[in-house]
Structure formats: structure tokens, C-alpha cells
Motif scaffolding. Sequence first.
Motif, PDB file in Angstrom:
ATOM      1  N   GLN A 323       0.840  -1.189   0.000  1.00 12.91           N
ATOM      2  CA  GLN A 323       0.000   0.000   0.000  1.00 12.91           C
ATOM      3  C   GLN A 323       0.883   1.250   0.000  1.00 12.91           C
ATOM      4  OE1 GLN A 323      -2.561  -0.250   3.417  1.00 12.91           O
ATOM      5  NE2 GLN A 323      -4.083  -1.495   2.363  1.00 12.91           N
ATOM      6  N   PRO A 324       0.498   2.280  -0.731  1.00 14.86           N
ATOM      7  CA  PRO A 324       1.282   3.529  -0.697  1.00 14.86           C
ATOM      8  C   PRO A 324       1.187   4.172   0.682  1.00 14.86           C
ATOM      9  CG  PRO A 324      -0.766   3.868  -1.894  1.00 14.86           C
ATOM     10  CD  PRO A 324      -0.671   2.390  -1.632  1.00 14.86           C
ATOM     11  N   LEU A 325       2.242   4.875   1.059  1.00 14.12           N
ATOM     12  CA  LEU A 325       2.261   5.529   2.369  1.00 14.12           C
ATOM     13  C   LEU A 325       1.193   6.612   2.453  1.00 14.12           C
ATOM     14  CD1 LEU A 325       3.776   5.642   5.073  1.00 14.12           C
ATOM     15  CD2 LEU A 325       5.332   7.301   4.038  1.00 14.12           C
ATOM     16  N   LEU A 326       1.084   7.442   1.399  1.00 11.70           N
ATOM     17  CA  LEU A 326       0.066   8.487   1.301  1.00 11.70           C
ATOM     18  C   LEU A 326      -0.494   8.461  -0.114  1.00 11.70           C
ATOM     19  CD1 LEU A 326       1.902  11.541   2.961  1.00 11.70           C
ATOM     20  CD2 LEU A 326       0.240  10.029   4.050  1.00 11.70           C
ATOM     21  N   ASN A 327      -1.760   8.870  -0.261  1.00 14.86           N
ATOM     22  CA  ASN A 327      -2.278   9.035  -1.614  1.00 14.86           C
ATOM     23  C   ASN A 327      -1.827  10.394  -2.164  1.00 14.86           C
ATOM     24  OD1 ASN A 327      -4.134  11.081  -0.734  1.00 14.86           O
ATOM     25  ND2 ASN A 327      -5.581   9.482  -0.099  1.00 14.86           N
ATOM     26  N   ASP A 328      -2.092  10.641  -3.438  1.00 12.89           N
ATOM     27  CA  ASP A 328      -1.601  11.868  -4.084  1.00 12.89           C
ATOM     28  C   ASP A 328      -2.135  13.124  -3.417  1.00 12.89           C
ATOM     29  OD1 ASP A 328      -0.217  10.312  -5.855  1.00 12.89           O
ATOM     30  OD2 ASP A 328      -1.699  10.456  -7.467  1.00 12.89           O
ATOM     31  N   GLN A 329      -3.404  13.097  -3.001  1.00 14.74           N
ATOM     32  CA  GLN A 329      -3.993  14.278  -2.363  1.00 14.74           C
ATOM     33  C   GLN A 329      -3.334  14.556  -1.011  1.00 14.74           C
ATOM     34  OE1 GLN A 329      -8.238  14.000  -1.875  1.00 14.74           O
ATOM     35  NE2 GLN A 329      -8.424  16.030  -0.972  1.00 14.74           N
ATOM     36  N   GLN A 330      -3.088  13.510  -0.238  1.00 15.56           N
ATOM     37  CA  GLN A 330      -2.433  13.684   1.057  1.00 15.56           C
ATOM     38  C   GLN A 330      -1.005  14.203   0.886  1.00 15.56           C
ATOM     39  OE1 GLN A 330      -3.106   9.625   2.388  1.00 15.56           O
ATOM     40  NE2 GLN A 330      -4.373  10.371   4.082  1.00 15.56           N
ATOM     41  N   TRP A 331      -0.278  13.653  -0.071  1.00 20.19           N
ATOM     42  CA  TRP A 331       1.095  14.066  -0.298  1.00 20.19           C
ATOM     43  C   TRP A 331       1.159  15.534  -0.727  1.00 20.19           C
ATOM     44  CZ3 TRP A 331       5.755  14.221   0.846  1.00 20.19           C
ATOM     45  CH2 TRP A 331       6.799  14.516  -0.015  1.00 20.19           C
TER      46      TRP A 331
END
Length: 340
Positions: A323-331
Motif C-alpha cells: 500500500q502507498p504511504l500516502l495518496n496523491d492528495q495527502q502528499w
Amino acid sequence: MTALTEFERLEAQGSWRETPEARLREVIVSVGEATLTLSDPKSERPLSHWSLPAVIRLNPGKQPAVYSPNPDGPDETLEIDDPLMIEAIERVQRAIASRRAHPGRLRGGLTLLAALLMAAAAVVWLPDALTRHAARIAPPAQAHAIGKAILADITRSTGAVCERSSGRAVLDWISPKLIADEAEIHVVPAPVNGARRLPGQVYVLGNDMLLTAPGPEAAAGHLIAAQMAVPDRVLLLDALEYAGTGAVLQLLTLGTLPQDALRGYGEQLLRRPAPAPQDERLLEAFERKGISSTPYARSLDPTGTSVMELIEADPFRDAPPPQPLLNDQQWLALQQICAG
């Protein structure tokens, strides 16, 4: 042995091996009237008691000092690198040997020796013992307050903590997943050479780690490394040693440090190299957290030359994390935490 009572509160960290086959275990070493007490640093439960007259040093003149309570065969061993504790043990043993060698020594001489040792303890060892005691018994809330005070001092040179609400929400969401439930991560505008752990599970991260990296893995790696590199008690002890004995006495009696006790400490801390754990331990942590170690390694050395082990042993070198650590919006929100 009344000549030894001045050492009753002297404490230091040590590494104890119960048997030759056992692993080294961290303990708190306390000097009593005629004994060394080895205690568990978490529970304070005594693990072993050694008679000071029987204790022998196995490696005279070398560091760390290695002791055993059994001259016929060192089943138990204790390693100490605290120079004050080593000197205390040697002074006590010299006093014991002197007493044995001259059983007819005048009482006045013994009284004078005791008085001199007590004066030395008060001048040299008592401040250190008080500071170590304060660091050992500090409750989490007190340690957290000291961590926030250091953070405030750091911001004198880095600028104020970035608090844009969308980025702050991402930090609050990722902190328990990345570090611990009680952890606080703060971002400052200026670089801090990666990430820094402060007492009380307070962490500070430079905004450069967010703006120059393609993803959050490098910053996450620095935070994990900061968490693992130095125990919280060691961080607290270092801060209290800087604050000084007078400030420690106020902390023990009133529960707070003087307002300016840590002034300048944060800036001094940033001038030191950021501590890092062993690569093997760090790689295990990356694997548990589901984070690639390569971005962290490249942030330390873009050429990869000095961090080749972290790159070649990357637990996700051949396949991405599940799983990615953060999604694009969170990053994106985290990258903009210092924007306005």
C-alpha cells in the motif's frame, strides 16, 4: 562500611550478561554501601546484587570497563562506560583494600577519608546523580513539555512551525501509523538535517524533505531513523544536563524547568550530526512499516556510494509496497504545509 555511604545514590547505565552464553542486557547500576545493584531500567526491579569487595575488573585500563563478581570464573559480567561510575567503583575498592591492609588505622584517618569522599561526591557525583534520577523518573507529560520547549527554541533559528490545516491533518493521521500513538510530528521551514527526535515523542522535520523528494518515503525514513536512533530517556538526560543542576532541582521540586533553562539548546542540537540506527535494524523497520528504504538512502547520499547496503537490501527493491504511504492528495497537502 560507613566510609561508603556517600555512594548510595550514584547511578549509571550498564550492560549486563547473566551467563557467558546470555545476550547483553541494559541495566541501571547503583552503588550502595557495600554492593552494586543491577536493576531493570523499565520496571526498576533488582536483577542482581554484587558485593563490592569481591568485584574485579577484567580489563584494567580499557573502555568500556568490564567487571565480574566472581574472581574464580566470570559467569556474570557487567560493562560500564560511565567514567564517574568507574572512578567511584575504583575509589571504593581502594578504600576497602586500604582498610584490609591496615586494620589498625586510626579512626581519625578513616573519618577524614570518609569526609573527603563525601565532599567529592557532593561536588562531582551528586549533580550527575540528580540529573540522571530526574531523567529516569520524569513522567510522559513532563518529558513532552521539555520536548516542546526544545522545539520552541529550535524555531528561533528555523522559523515558526508550519501549521496549514490540510497538511497538519495528514501529519496527525500518519504519526501513529509511522511512529507511535502519542507521537507529534512538526514541520519547520528550514532544514534540520533530516528529522530530529525530541523528548516526549516530539519530532521535527525540515520542509526541504517534503519539497525536494518525489514522494513521502524519504521523510518517513528520516522519522523512523530518528525514532530508533536514541531512546527517549537518553534524549531527556542530554537536555537536562544542558539545563544544569539548578534547573533540575526546580524540575524535581516544582515539576517544571525555569523558562530559559533550554535557551540555545535547540540550536546546539541542530549543529550535531543526526544520529542513525544500524542499517540492519533500520531495514527491518522499513519492512514492517511497508516503506522502501531507497528514497531515504538517496536523500543521505544521492550517489548511493555510502548507503549501498540500504539500497541493495531494500525490502521492496523488486516489488512496490502493498500500500502507498500516502495518496496523491495527502502528499500534495503535506508538501504545502508551509505555504501560507
